[in-house]
Design an enzyme around this catalytic site. Sequence first.
Site: not given
Length: 276
Positions: A32, A98-99, A227, A256
Site C-alpha cells: 500500500w 508490506s500489506m 524500517d 521499508h
Amino acid sequence: MPFLTNETETQNIDIFFEDYGHGQPVILIHGWPLSHRAWEQQIWAIAEAGFRCIAYDRRGFGNSSAPFRSYDYSSLASDLNAIITQLELKDVVLVGFSMGGGEVVRYCTDYGTDNIAKAALISSIIPLVAKKDDNPNGVPKEDLNGIMKALQDDRVGFLEDFHKNFYNYSEDNETVSKAHLHYDWTIASHASPIATIQAAKAWAETDFRPELKNVDVPTLIVHGDADNIVPKETSGDQAAESISNNTYEVIKNGPHGLNITHKDELNETLLKFLKS
C-alpha cells in the site's frame, strides 16, 4: 492489456496483471498504496532466473477495478485465488510486500496451501500493526486515526511525505532519487481514494496472529532493521516466532522500501530462496 475477472456474488472485479517468463510461478503482491510497478527491480530478476513472474494490481490500485467497498482481506485474497485458478497455476510461490503479506496469510487461511510451494513476506505488516495490551510495540490507535484523517483531508499531500518515510529519505540522506519519489507519488495519488482509505483500514485493523499457523509451507521473512513504517519488532520478529518453517533475513539499514534501496541484496536473498 491483460486482465482477468473475479466474478463474486455481488460484483465482478477486473484484475490487471503482467506475466513474464516460464517455469515455476511466482506471484508478487504489492504494498500500500502503490501498484505492481513497485516490483520493477524484482520482476526482471525473477523472470531471468528461470521463473514465471506474475505481478498484479490490487483492486482499487493501478489498472484494476475500484469497487466502492469490499477491501477486507478475504475479498482481496479472493482476487489472488482468481489469478491462481484461472491461470491454472500449480506449485506457486506467493511473495507479499508490506500489506501484501496479509493476502499471503489470508489466502492460506481461506484456500489452503495445496497449490502453494513457498511463501515470502517482505517488509510485511504481518502479524499485527495496531498497539494492543499484548502487542505493546504496535502503532497507537491515535496515530492510526491520524493517518485516516490525513487521507480524508489531504490524501495527495499525505502521500508525498509518506513516501519519504518509506525510504528513510531526507535532503541529507537521498536514499532514492527525487524522481523516484515523484514516481511513487504519481502511482499512489492515482489510486482510488476510497480504496486507499479502506485498504489502510484493513492493514491497520486486521490481527493475523491466529492465522499464522495456516502458513505451513517454507517461508522467507525479510525485514529491514531501519524500517520506520513497519518496525521489525512488531512484524518480522513476531512472524518468525510464529511461522514454524521459516528463514528470517534482516537487512542492515534497510528501510521499508528496501525492494528499491537494497534491491541487489533483496534479489539475491529472494532468488536463493526460490531456488532452494
